[in-house]
Design a protein around this motif. Structure first.
Motif, PDB file in Angstrom:
ATOM      1  N   TRP A   1      25.789   2.182  13.608  1.00  0.00           N
ATOM      2  CA  TRP A   1      25.979   1.442  14.850  1.00  0.00           C
ATOM      3  C   TRP A   1      27.192   0.523  14.798  1.00  0.00           C
ATOM      4  CZ3 TRP A   1      22.330   1.664  18.964  1.00  0.00           C
ATOM      5  CH2 TRP A   1      21.154   2.385  18.689  1.00  0.00           C
TER       6      TRP A   1
ATOM      7  N   VAL B   1      13.711   4.468  17.648  1.00  0.00           N
ATOM      8  CA  VAL B   1      14.660   3.872  16.714  1.00  0.00           C
ATOM      9  C   VAL B   1      14.085   2.546  16.230  1.00  0.00           C
ATOM     10  CG1 VAL B   1      17.009   2.999  16.355  1.00  0.00           C
ATOM     11  CG2 VAL B   1      16.613   4.888  17.955  1.00  0.00           C
TER      12      VAL B   1
ATOM     13  N   GLU C   1      14.212   7.476  14.032  1.00  0.00           N
ATOM     14  CA  GLU C   1      15.398   7.075  13.265  1.00  0.00           C
ATOM     15  C   GLU C   1      15.168   5.665  12.731  1.00  0.00           C
ATOM     16  OE1 GLU C   1      19.968   5.653  14.252  1.00  0.00           O
ATOM     17  OE2 GLU C   1      18.911   6.962  15.672  1.00  0.00           O
TER      18      GLU C   1
ATOM     19  N   HIS D   1      26.580   7.642  11.781  1.00  0.00           N
ATOM     20  CA  HIS D   1      26.551   7.900  13.225  1.00  0.00           C
ATOM     21  C   HIS D   1      26.140   9.358  13.463  1.00  0.00           C
ATOM     22  CE1 HIS D   1      27.471   7.347  17.444  1.00  0.00           C
ATOM     23  NE2 HIS D   1      28.085   8.510  17.422  1.00  0.00           N
TER      24      HIS D   1
ATOM     25  N   ARG E   1      22.514   9.591  13.580  1.00  0.00           N
ATOM     26  CA  ARG E   1      22.030   9.144  14.887  1.00  0.00           C
ATOM     27  C   ARG E   1      22.099  10.280  15.904  1.00  0.00           C
ATOM     28  NH1 ARG E   1      24.721   4.742  17.803  1.00  0.00           N
ATOM     29  NH2 ARG E   1      22.845   4.999  19.062  1.00  0.00           N
TER      30      ARG E   1
ATOM     31  N   ASP F   1      16.856   2.570  10.739  1.00  0.00           N
ATOM     32  CA  ASP F   1      18.207   2.073  10.446  1.00  0.00           C
ATOM     33  C   ASP F   1      18.133   0.789   9.622  1.00  0.00           C
ATOM     34  OD1 ASP F   1      19.543   4.111  11.829  1.00  0.00           O
ATOM     35  OD2 ASP F   1      19.300   3.085  13.735  1.00  0.00           O
TER      36      ASP F   1
ATOM     37  N   GLY G   1      18.626   6.575   8.814  1.00  0.00           N
ATOM     38  CA  GLY G   1      19.962   6.212   9.258  1.00  0.00           C
ATOM     39  C   GLY G   1      20.426   4.945   8.570  1.00  0.00           C
TER      40      GLY G   1
ATOM     41  N   SER H   1      19.345  12.819  15.384  1.00  0.00           N
ATOM     42  CA  SER H   1      18.061  12.316  15.871  1.00  0.00           C
ATOM     43  C   SER H   1      17.961  12.407  17.386  1.00  0.00           C
ATOM     44  CB  SER H   1      17.855  10.866  15.413  1.00  0.00           C
ATOM     45  OG  SER H   1      17.894  10.773  14.001  1.00  0.00           O
ATOM     46  N   ARG H   2      19.036  12.008  18.081  1.00  0.00           N
ATOM     47  CA  ARG H   2      19.043  12.064  19.545  1.00  0.00           C
ATOM     48  C   ARG H   2      18.937  13.510  20.033  1.00  0.00           C
ATOM     49  NH1 ARG H   2      18.497   8.068  18.377  1.00  0.00           N
ATOM     50  NH2 ARG H   2      16.506   8.581  19.316  1.00  0.00           N
TER      51      ARG H   2
ATOM     52  N   THR I   1      15.311  -0.744  13.755  1.00  0.00           N
ATOM     53  CA  THR I   1      16.326  -1.410  12.928  1.00  0.00           C
ATOM     54  C   THR I   1      15.646  -2.410  12.015  1.00  0.00           C
ATOM     55  OG1 THR I   1      17.936  -1.191  14.710  1.00  0.00           O
ATOM     56  CG2 THR I   1      18.462  -2.742  12.954  1.00  0.00           C
TER      57      THR I   1
END
Length: 240
Positions: A141, A231, A175, A155, A158, A177, A136, A161-162, A233
């Motif tokens: 975000w 997730v 995911e 997005h 995202r 990011d 991602g 993935s969800r 980041t």
């Protein structure tokens, strides 16, 4: 296709450069047999030779190409959906619809195509150890000026993935990011080949490298089957 029966198999899309190439090298160093997939076979064949992997030509925007990849793979334990990219930084009112279409087809639908094609093989991985890593971006975000199309596309990754997580395919989904990563080809593509503008994005900044992101891919892939990183980041220390 010489894929050893005693090795776990990782498929990395967009593997001809940048984060994809670095991820393939990192995974191979951890003992994975890596199938590197992208459009540029000259680069892939050299990479596959370097890491003892397998090169397969792939265009994630072409369903026939994706189906052909699935047909030649006897097993898949890990899928790194890395193929993607951005085009342009114009205000929304000035963006080109064809750029939106390319970004959605590559980042969003490309991820869906490859995931659908390989999901049954991932579900068949021993002891529910199948893993998907979707690349991602913090752009998924945080909306920024000139990023409307790319923000939307990331997005979308995202959401994919969800959705996979709540559908419970007995396949782990992570995911990743990244924030600001100094990858020359990504920026050149965004600025339509303008090397000066592409370089200016990173000048004077603390940046992550493709190898930094690849280290996260390698670590997530090394975790036991009961462990899922939802997730992550990844940013340079100066990026808020």
């Amino acid at each position: 296709m010489a894929i050893p029966a005693d090795k776990k198999v990782a498929v990395v899309t967009g593997a001809s450069s940048g984060i994809g190439e670095a991820s393939a090298r990192a995974l191979a160093s951890d003992g994975w047999h890596v199938v590197v997939a992208a459009r540029r076979m000259d680069r892939l064949e050299k990479l596959a030779e370097d890491i003892g992997g397998t090169a397969v030509q792939l265009d994630v925007t072409d369903q026939k190409s994706v189906d052909a990849l699935a047909e030649v793979l006897p097993r898949v334990d890990l899928l790194v959906n890395n193929a993607g990219g951005a085009k342009g930084l114009e205000p929304l009112a000035e963006t080109k619809i064809e750029d939106w279409q390319w970004m959605f087809d590559t980042n969003v639908l490309g991820t869906v195509r490859v995931t659908q094609a390989l999901l049954s093989k991932l579900e068949a991985a021993p002891e529910n150890s199948g893993l998907i890593i979707n690349m991602g971006s913090v752009a998924g975000w945080n909306v920024y000026e000139g990023g409307a199309a790319y923000n939307n596309a990331k997005h979308g990754v995202r959401v994919i993935s969800r959705a996979l997580r709540i559908e419970n395919h007995n396949v782990r989904v992570t995911e990743l990011d990244p924030g600001r990563v100094a990858t020359e080809e990504f920026s050149l593509n965004r600025f339509r080949g303008d090397a000066g503008k592409a370089a200016a994005v990173y000048d004077g900044e603390v940046n992550l490298t493709a190898e930094d992101i690849a280290e996260a891919v390698r670590w997530v892939a090394s975790l036991p089957a009961h462990f899922n990183i939802d997730v992550m980041t990844l940013k340079p220390r100066t990026q808020s």
